[in-house]
Design a protein around this motif. Sequence first.
Motif: not given
Length: 381
Positions: A73-78, A102-117
């Motif tokens: 589930v991706d929630w609206p960032s604002a 910066i740099g996700d140790v979770n092999p299934r993670g979305k941190r890098m995609q979420q970072l700029p958002i």
Amino acid sequence: MPAEQIFTNARLVTADRVIDGTLVVRDGLIAAVEEGRSQLPQAHDLDGDYLMPGLIELHTDNLEKHMTPRPGVDWPSASAVLTHDAQIVAAGITTVFDALSIGDVNPRGKRMQQLPIMLEAIASAAQDGHTRAEHRLHLRCELCHPDVLSVFRDLVEHPLVQLVSVMDHSPGQRQFALESKYREYYMGKYHLSAAEMDAFTTEQKANSRQYSDKHRRAVVEECQARGLAVASHDDATPAHAQESAGFGMSIAEFPTTVEAAQASHALGLSVLMGAPNIVRGGSHSGNIAAAELARHGVLDILSSDYYPASLLQAALQLAEQDNDYDLPRAIATVSHAPAKAAGLHDRGELRVGLRADLLQARVKQAQPVIRQVWREGNRVF
């Protein structure tokens, strides 16, 4: 905000004592800290509650849980930022460093995609005046990630960035000196099979050997050139502390042993531990308890990490434990000490001339109840 505000019949927690007295605010700054009650009719009676400096949080991942409230589930960032901000200020935190990984140790993670958002959402909300706490950015650099340096260089120029930490979560060292604990933690957290865990472990070890040292040096050099505060992470030995001090770091986040914490403290690094560690009575990953470091006198800063409401509760518990932390020293771990370590010299104490970032709290059966919060004299909760 009125030009002048008077708060009286309060227990004022200053840098070195607790005063039954009155605090005066003028134009968003503390103008007087006095003993005794004010008799002026416009004075606000705080009914004997504590009045403390607003809390300062250097390392919280709290926003992530609002960005992804459930798996998939991706929630609206604002909306996520405003919900996060509401939790932060309700916990008495008036200055928060939102940690972006910066740099996700979770092999299934979305941190890098979420970072700029996440970064853009925080910056936009702050610029538009929608946040009640003051938000700064803390870049957490996972050194063994191949792309960490390039992404760091893309983000470090952002004006909200004021703190950077460097870490290596690969198995066999620092937080995960025991590989069995590493496997237990990541298999449980990310639901990996044994085969997936084997492949993940092999990859992380190889990446650490290839990237960790050179990335650490490069990130620290760029921070020094920009005057940014830098924190080490999970130092486990005096040698780690020596290395961090040699790099000019100012904060030692979550040292895993008494020896590393003592060495860091002696070398001038402020030792930061998790407030949940105090509240729960120990580390969730089996490392040193924060209370043990307090007994040795080397606990400088508390961070709420993943649970904002733990910050004030932990400071109050710290003052009641078997150590040399009275209430002013315990409150300094969540106010003055983090402000100083991050280079914020205009806040963190009840002292004339500083910002009127204030917190009114009542303690009921050892549980703090936050009643009001002010940021620069403006009531925000």
